[in-house]
Scaffold this active site. Sequence first.
Site, PDB file in Angstrom:
ATOM      1  N   ASP A 444       0.865  -1.184   0.000  1.00 46.75           N
ATOM      2  CA  ASP A 444       0.000   0.000   0.000  1.00 46.75           C
ATOM      3  C   ASP A 444       0.905   1.238   0.000  1.00 46.75           C
ATOM      4  O   ASP A 444       2.122   1.122   0.107  1.00 46.75           O
ATOM      5  CB  ASP A 444      -0.848  -0.076   1.281  1.00 46.75           C
ATOM      6  CG  ASP A 444      -1.928   0.974   1.354  1.00 46.75           C
ATOM      7  OD1 ASP A 444      -2.294   1.541   0.307  1.00 46.75           O
ATOM      8  OD2 ASP A 444      -2.406   1.234   2.475  1.00 46.75           O
ATOM      9  N   GLU A 447       2.746   5.095  -3.819  1.00 45.26           N
ATOM     10  CA  GLU A 447       2.788   6.128  -4.893  1.00 45.26           C
ATOM     11  C   GLU A 447       4.108   6.881  -4.901  1.00 45.26           C
ATOM     12  O   GLU A 447       4.534   7.287  -5.996  1.00 45.26           O
ATOM     13  CB  GLU A 447       1.611   7.082  -4.707  1.00 45.26           C
ATOM     14  CG  GLU A 447       0.251   6.439  -4.922  1.00 45.26           C
ATOM     15  CD  GLU A 447      -0.191   5.548  -3.766  1.00 45.26           C
ATOM     16  OE1 GLU A 447       0.343   5.731  -2.649  1.00 45.26           O
ATOM     17  OE2 GLU A 447      -1.042   4.679  -3.987  1.00 45.26           O
ATOM     18  N   ASP A 520      -9.184   4.289  -1.714  1.00 47.58           N
ATOM     19  CA  ASP A 520     -10.108   4.633  -0.627  1.00 47.58           C
ATOM     20  C   ASP A 520     -11.408   5.233  -1.154  1.00 47.58           C
ATOM     21  O   ASP A 520     -11.635   6.451  -1.062  1.00 47.58           O
ATOM     22  CB  ASP A 520      -9.425   5.608   0.334  1.00 47.58           C
ATOM     23  CG  ASP A 520      -8.190   4.993   0.956  1.00 47.58           C
ATOM     24  OD1 ASP A 520      -8.003   3.773   0.841  1.00 47.58           O
ATOM     25  OD2 ASP A 520      -7.408   5.745   1.564  1.00 47.58           O
TER      26      ASP A 520
HETATM   27  C1  NOJ Z   1      -4.625   3.369   2.815  1.00 47.88           C
HETATM   28  C2  NOJ Z   1      -5.254   2.261   2.036  1.00 47.88           C
HETATM   29  O1  NOJ Z   1      -5.790   2.732   0.837  1.00 47.88           O
HETATM   30  C3  NOJ Z   1      -6.284   1.574   2.906  1.00 47.88           C
HETATM   31  O2  NOJ Z   1      -6.857   0.516   2.184  1.00 47.88           O
HETATM   32  C4  NOJ Z   1      -5.647   1.080   4.178  1.00 47.88           C
HETATM   33  O3  NOJ Z   1      -6.630   0.510   5.010  1.00 47.88           O
HETATM   34  C5  NOJ Z   1      -4.987   2.238   4.911  1.00 47.88           C
HETATM   35  N1  NOJ Z   1      -4.035   2.867   4.037  1.00 47.88           N
HETATM   36  C6  NOJ Z   1      -4.274   1.795   6.188  1.00 47.88           C
HETATM   37  O4  NOJ Z   1      -3.245   0.933   5.865  1.00 47.88           O
END
Ligand code: NOJ
Length: 865
Positions: A444, A447, A520
């Site tokens: 995650d 970017e 998200d």
């Molecule tokens: C951002 C991610 O997009 C999300 O899916 C994740 O739960 C949070 N970071 C925490 O790791």
Amino acid sequence: MKNLLAPPHVNFGLQVDILANGLPRLRIDEIGGIYQRYNQTASYVLIAEPDLMASSAIDVKSTRDTDVLCFRTSTHQQLEFTVQHNPLRLTLRNTATGETLVDINANDLLHMEHYRRRSDTDDTRVEGMWEETFNHKPDSKPKGPQAFSLDIDFPSHAHIYGIPEHAAPLALPPTDGTSPRRTPYVDNSPPYTEPYRLYNLDVFEYEASSPMALYGSVPLMHAHSSRSSLAVFLLSASEMWIDVKHPSNHSTSTQWMGESGIIDLFLIPGPSVEDVFAQYASLTGVVQLPQQFALGHHQCRWNYFTSKDMLGVVDGFDSIDAPVDVLWLDIEYAEGHKYFLWDKRKFPDPVDMIESIAATGRKTVNIIDPHLSRDENFYVYQEASDRGLLVKRPDGQSEYEGWCWAGASSWVDMLNPAAWDWWISLFSFEKWKDSTRNLFTWVDMNEPTVFNGPEITMPKDVLFHGNVEHRDIHNMNGLLFTNLTAQGLEKRGEVNERSFVLSRSFFAGSQRFGAVWTGDNLGTWEHLRSATPMNLANSISGIMLTGADVGGFFGDPSAQYLVRWYQTGAFHPFFRAHAHIDTKRREPHTLSEPYRSIVRDVLRLRYTLLPLWYTAFRSSTRNGMPVIRPQFLVHPGDEAGYDIDDQFYVGAAAELLVKPVVQEDAQSVGVYLGGDEPYYDYFTHQISFAKEHIHRTLNIPTQLDTLPLFIRGGSIIPTRERARRSASLMVRDPLTLTIALDHYGEAQGRVYLDDGHSFDYTRDAFIDRNFTFSSISSDVRGGWALRSTQLEPGMSFTEGEEIEIERIQVLGLKEKPEEVITSGQLLQFTWKEGVAASGGEEGRASLLTIKKPLVRVRDDFEIVG
Ligand code: NOJ
């Protein structure tokens, strides 16, 4: 080549190559500049340096003003690429049809900044040329301006698609403020006035319809018309902006602006949609064949907090007989957000937990974010620092430091070859003792996210290996991480297991290394509506294993909403429920009735269809075609379908058509039926025809437990009718074949099976069958034959030898057969009267069911009736 905006002593070079399969590649770079523009993106993104066409196969005609290259593509298109010198204009024409496919610099917007020294110019007066600030964050721009721009027109193509990632309609609306052709899925969404931006960013609560940048980018644009399909691929990993307008009803004009690097443009001439995908795959590769479990249901949440919590979720699924394959752990499993280190107060024995979950047929995934806590006692940071593997400040000496979940953090420099083996080694079982072969990885924030950085990412002037600025490679940072992480999983121990990595950031080529998701999203109806076009856009950009947070990441949506999300997500390739730490628990077993049972049935439906999904992925590894397809790919000649992105097809031959219900309290939905084949309601077997003179939009009532799903006439689909607790427990189960006849009473299909997890399939351990159902020319009235033949010779899939076909159902047959026979043996069957596909009538289809056909999947067989 001269550039009108540069001083006379500055030169630019245009290199035109024709690749062996007939794709023109154009590279533009400054010659003899004071720096070299970044030109290495291709080496990370392309599967290999492409072979060139033999010069003897290219007919070159040059005059003082033009060079014309005539050649034939491997798809037998006769093309003509013309370089007009002054003013520079580049055109690609199909000589057989006379159609101009691509016209570059027709609008005079091709421009490339030349390198200059700050001291040599008075350019300092132009704001932003030598330094910029964003939100008080400085960018020192040590090389000064280096942007490029070019206009690419499609004079004969009015529909364009691709360039993800944007929460936008699939058929890209113009960005000049004019209205899109189709009402957007977001109420009152204003026309776009900003270009589509490609700059991988972590965007908080992104808008559901906007050209704004999101987490991933693929600079591939498709152009489509009823005559032909083609694409352009501008291989730059720097920030890009793309403007779109339609000078006329049948054409499109685009302008591409990039911040740095060379222009490296591939023209992908098609002409069929299949050709475009094969040609693009020849450059960036095909999807990695996922493990079976990756196609099952994934249950995630930020966070499951203890081992007991995790095992409780497994029990929750078992308690309601709902399948799930993977249990996920977000960042709170890691001590102080130092990934690789389990917080032993919450997870005292991770191996025991992972193996307890594995004993129920499930896998575990935990998150490894790429930021490393700058804690001297954290071995991962310490090793990276000691070896000099971290991204550097603009001074090129000290480690860059920023903020992320772990507090003060640094980032691994994946451009440094010394970082590759080291990163891979972190996953080895010797080194990471708290892992097992049943643990996989979620990358995650790659970017990368830097909480205190400009736009929540790294400053553009920080330095990577070889003094490469972050600005040059930003959009492929996630790709590099995913690549190395996938290698880490494949190379840990002697496991012979395919990797599974989920990445938020992606770039062209990411399909080779795993899955992506759309980040998200919000738990709102408009975000649910945007999920399908977003996943279709990823799919047509090569990113096949793509999904969205089922249920929506933010918010506590209603049970009705969750049901509609599961019904939608069950038909996206990557199917994972996920939720923010502040949301209420919403796993299927926590729902009340009837929602719980409806969700369980949707999960089971996904599992019964796994053979179809797996076959589609295998097929995509051969031809580069998406496993989910928008209307225009399946009916490329039907213009009325070009803007449709709220329904889609699933399967190697687009066997299923699904129309997710994405409106609150919807009473009915209209399903667009394209082509002239019959469509069979998956559940009731009702036949509907798509013929224009009958109707094209079918209204389907949408009670909460119904989901508009159809089998396309002419398909044979493989299913496993007993959904078990997980996909891996189903790999030896018998198959059912459902044969949905077309107007001619015929159908075909295929099934691909292997062990579902190892690389043995690359050594022939698989079964790959082709099924055809056709009328036989015999004196038997209404006679037909179902034949199974080998598609690709798989030899040694011993585990699969005994897999049987336990049931065959034929939909839409004209007459009840007098007898059904295979190898001289009479087979038992039942018959339900109904309409025949060939009869031109609508109604419930006739149904022939052969209960025990006595055949194995691996065998050649013929069943006649
Ligand atoms: C951002 C991610 O997009 C999300 O899916 C994740 O739960 C949070 N970071 C925490 O790791």
